[in-house]
Motif scaffolding. Structure first.
Motif, mmCIF file in Angstrom:
data_model
loop_
_atom_site.group_PDB
_atom_site.id
_atom_site.type_symbol
_atom_site.label_atom_id
_atom_site.label_comp_id
_atom_site.label_asym_id
_atom_site.label_seq_id
_atom_site.Cartn_x
_atom_site.Cartn_y
_atom_site.Cartn_z
ATOM 1 N N SER A 1 -30.120 -33.270 -24.377
ATOM 2 C CA SER A 1 -29.691 -31.914 -24.000
ATOM 3 C C SER A 1 -30.491 -31.411 -22.810
ATOM 4 C CB SER A 1 -29.873 -30.953 -25.184
ATOM 5 O OG SER A 1 -29.177 -31.425 -26.313
ATOM 6 N N PHE A 2 -31.769 -31.731 -22.809
ATOM 7 C CA PHE A 2 -32.667 -31.303 -21.732
ATOM 8 C C PHE A 2 -32.213 -31.877 -20.393
ATOM 9 C CE2 PHE A 2 -36.565 -31.830 -19.209
ATOM 10 C CZ PHE A 2 -37.166 -30.588 -19.346
ATOM 11 N N PHE A 3 -31.884 -33.170 -20.387
ATOM 12 C CA PHE A 3 -31.485 -33.813 -19.132
ATOM 13 C C PHE A 3 -30.082 -33.418 -18.708
ATOM 14 C CE2 PHE A 3 -29.376 -37.528 -17.063
ATOM 15 C CZ PHE A 3 -30.032 -37.442 -15.847
ATOM 16 N N THR A 4 -29.141 -33.407 -19.655
ATOM 17 C CA THR A 4 -27.749 -33.167 -19.272
ATOM 18 C C THR A 4 -27.483 -31.725 -18.861
ATOM 19 O OG1 THR A 4 -27.185 -32.845 -21.613
ATOM 20 C CG2 THR A 4 -26.795 -35.043 -20.666
ATOM 21 N N GLY B 1 -37.663 -40.678 -12.042
ATOM 22 C CA GLY B 1 -37.183 -39.590 -12.881
ATOM 23 C C GLY B 1 -36.929 -38.323 -12.074
ATOM 24 N N LEU B 2 -37.796 -38.059 -11.095
ATOM 25 C CA LEU B 2 -37.618 -36.897 -10.230
ATOM 26 C C LEU B 2 -36.293 -36.966 -9.473
ATOM 27 C CD1 LEU B 2 -41.225 -36.509 -8.783
ATOM 28 C CD2 LEU B 2 -39.957 -34.719 -9.981
ATOM 29 N N TRP B 3 -35.978 -38.144 -8.935
ATOM 30 C CA TRP B 3 -34.764 -38.264 -8.106
ATOM 31 C C TRP B 3 -33.482 -38.320 -8.941
ATOM 32 C CZ3 TRP B 3 -34.864 -36.624 -3.474
ATOM 33 C CH2 TRP B 3 -36.031 -36.696 -2.715
ATOM 34 N N VAL B 4 -33.559 -38.894 -10.151
ATOM 35 C CA VAL B 4 -32.390 -38.865 -11.044
ATOM 36 C C VAL B 4 -32.084 -37.424 -11.446
ATOM 37 C CG1 VAL B 4 -31.548 -39.514 -13.341
ATOM 38 C CG2 VAL B 4 -32.694 -41.210 -11.921
ATOM 39 N N GLN B 5 -33.131 -36.681 -11.755
ATOM 40 C CA GLN B 5 -32.980 -35.260 -12.079
ATOM 41 C C GLN B 5 -32.392 -34.504 -10.895
ATOM 42 O OE1 GLN B 5 -36.136 -32.472 -14.125
ATOM 43 N NE2 GLN B 5 -36.642 -32.615 -11.955
ATOM 44 N N CYS B 6 -32.853 -34.815 -9.699
ATOM 45 C CA CYS B 6 -32.356 -34.184 -8.472
ATOM 46 C C CYS B 6 -30.858 -34.435 -8.301
ATOM 47 C CB CYS B 6 -33.126 -34.726 -7.265
ATOM 48 S SG CYS B 6 -32.535 -34.152 -5.659
ATOM 49 N N LEU B 7 -30.440 -35.659 -8.577
ATOM 50 C CA LEU B 7 -29.033 -36.021 -8.425
ATOM 51 C C LEU B 7 -28.146 -35.209 -9.363
ATOM 52 C CD1 LEU B 7 -26.774 -37.799 -7.281
ATOM 53 C CD2 LEU B 7 -27.353 -39.513 -9.022
ATOM 54 N N TYR C 1 -22.673 -24.237 -13.837
ATOM 55 C CA TYR C 1 -23.995 -24.169 -14.449
ATOM 56 C C TYR C 1 -24.224 -22.843 -15.176
ATOM 57 C CZ TYR C 1 -24.207 -22.106 -9.865
ATOM 58 O OH TYR C 1 -23.903 -21.369 -8.760
ATOM 59 N N GLY C 2 -23.736 -21.728 -14.609
ATOM 60 C CA GLY C 2 -23.948 -20.419 -15.223
ATOM 61 C C GLY C 2 -23.316 -20.328 -16.599
ATOM 62 N N ILE D 1 -22.383 -30.584 -26.734
ATOM 63 C CA ILE D 1 -23.178 -31.358 -25.771
ATOM 64 C C ILE D 1 -24.317 -32.066 -26.494
ATOM 65 C CG2 ILE D 1 -24.759 -31.174 -23.808
ATOM 66 C CD1 ILE D 1 -22.981 -28.833 -22.825
ATOM 67 N N THR D 2 -24.988 -31.349 -27.391
ATOM 68 C CA THR D 2 -26.103 -31.940 -28.125
ATOM 69 C C THR D 2 -25.633 -33.061 -29.047
ATOM 70 O OG1 THR D 2 -27.276 -29.824 -28.075
ATOM 71 C CG2 THR D 2 -28.018 -31.454 -29.688
#
Length: 472
Positions: A96-99, A360-366, A377-378, A450-451
């Motif tokens: 859930s945190f990542f998605t 991990g930083l760049w996957v998160q960025c993508l 997102y909202g 989602i979870t």
């Protein structure tokens, strides 16, 4: 250059505190009071929503201190859930945190930065479309948001000290600027506005943008308070990000708990005083009917006149830039811990030559950039608030479980007010979630879906891992 094998502890107590406060304060405090006022219709209940949210945040932070001292490792809440429950529960949090939780928040904060930049440079606004093809619409604001996310990801990939420098500078600037705004707001105090706002201050009702009033039944009033708290909880969230970077904090067994207490206390006080300032210069109707809910802009215009729009725009730009830096820095450490457990991309479990989880930083960025382009997102953040509180409750309940499972474990710091305060948080969180289920189901089921979608993903990953092990 070779990869590093372990994190480098280089963050002091002040750095950790700046991360807590900086990650919490984004654009929410300048916006969500409009929706809270429409749901509650009164000054007393507006402040009550912020007070109860602040109490919950402080209580959770003080409880997390015990867990952070027991497990001072990268990953924070993911690690606590794994130790208290099992890998599946921890994975569902990480999934859930990542998605959504972290990546959609990064997108939302990035777009907020762009929206307020457009006050200074209109060509960078949401209305300035660069591409429109069917359902896909790309604006200047979305591209600017992505540019900021990419820039901050790059800065954090250069090492924790680079990210720390940005965090300290921008958090200090936003705290000073917010304090100045509050002071100028009280200097511009309007006694007649204040008096009207506090007349019949505890009459809970719905207040429309057009000034219309609608009364609640007793039960519906509770649902309205829960709905109002969605915004304040989102604005007070991300305080736990400091637990994710435990491996890079000096003396983590002491400093994580202290930074959680100090950071959340600072922000809670600022949020409550900011709302008192709003009530001293704006009528309830002005707050509720603020253009695009931008209460901060409306207040700044009343305080400073014409230049007020620019002043608040710059303040929010500083605030959201620093907020996103903290979110980006901390998030990658969760994926690092998941990867170490074989539950995320393997490369995310490696540190680059600067001793940070670069992959991990760049996957998160993508993914955050894709959320920027989606424009959804909202909506998702409203829907995920329910899930965020559920995981907070599970984590705090984990304190009771771990005291049974690991009675002899070292506990340099114990949860303040145990067992009373943790129980109060769980009961309050449960009431919040049940009220949302009953009266605002649109805020609950999407986040749950989602979870729960993470369950088959978890078993697919396990099966794949077993198949690889058997093949070897």
């Amino acid at each position: 250059m070779a990869e590093k094998e372990s994190f480098v502890p280089s963050l002091k107590l002040i750095d950790a505190t700046m991360l807590v406060a900086g990650s919490m304060i984004g654009s929410g405090i300048f916006i969500v009071s409009a929706d809270i006022t429409r749901n509650t219709g009164s000054a007393g209940w507006l402040l009550f929503v912020w007070l109860i949210t602040g109490f919950m945040t402080l209580t959770a932070a003080l409880s997390y201190g015990e867990l952070s001292a027991m497990f001072p490792k990268a990953g924070g809440q993911y690690v606590y859930l794994k130790q208290a429950y099992n890998p599946l529960v921890a994975f569902l949090y990480g999934w859930s945190f990542f998605t959504v939780i972290q990546t959609a928040t990064i997108a939302a904060v990035g777009v907020a930065f762009a929206k307020f930049t457009a006050y200074l440079f209109p060509q960078l606004g949401e209305d300035h479309l660069l591409l429109q093809a069917g359902f896909l619409k790309i604006s200047s604001a979305q591209l600017l948001a992505i540019g900021v996310i990419v820039l901050l990801t790059f800065i954090n990939s250069l090492g924790v000290n680079s990210g720390k420098a940005v965090q300290t500078i921008f958090t200090s600037a936003k705290l000073v600027s917010l304090t100045a705004l509050i002071i100028f707001g009280f200097v511009a105090f309007k006694p007649e506005v204040w008096h009207v706002n506090w007349t019949d201050a505890w009459n809970l009702h719905q207040l429309g943008k057009d000034g219309s009033v609608a009364n609640y039944t007793t039960i519906a009033a509770l649902g309205a308070i829960a709905a109002a708290m969605v915004g304040s909880i989102f604005s007070s969230d991300s305080w736990n990000n400091v637990t994710f970077i435990a491996g890079e904090i000096k003396n983590p067994k002491k400093n994580i708990g202290l930074s959680l207490a100090l950071g959340t206390l600072i922000v809670t006080v600022i949020y409550i005083v900011t709302n008192l300032m709003y009530l001293s210069v704006l009528s309830l109707h002005d707050i509720a009917a603020s253009d695009k809910d931008r209460v901060g802009v409306t207040a700044s215009q009343h305080i400073f006149g014409g230049p007020g729009t620019w002043i608040i725009a710059v303040l929010i730009m500083v605030s959201t830039f620093g907020c996103n830096n903290g979110l980006i820095m901390a998030g990658a450490r969760v994926y690092y811990s998941m990867a170490k457990d074989g539950l995320f991309f393997k490369k995310a479990g490696h540190l680059n030559q600067k001793a940070v989880p670069g992959y991990g930083l760049w996957v998160q960025c993508l993914l955050a950039s894709l959320w920027c382009l989606s424009g959804k997102y909202g909506d998702l953040l409203d829907m995920i608030s329910f899930v965020v509180v559920v995981f907070y409750m599970l984590t705090i309940a984990g304190i009771f479980i771990l005291r049974k499972k690991m009675p002899d474990a070292e506990r340099p710091y114990r949860a303040v007010g145990y067992p009373v305060l943790p129980v109060i948080y769980i009961l309050m969180g449960l009431a919040f979630c049940l009220l949302l289920i009953a009266y605002k189901p649109a805020y609950t089921w999407p986040g749950l879906l989602i979870t729960l979608a993470g369950i088959p993903v978890y078993y697919i990953i396990l099966r794949s891992s077993h198949a690889k092990s058997a093949a070897q």
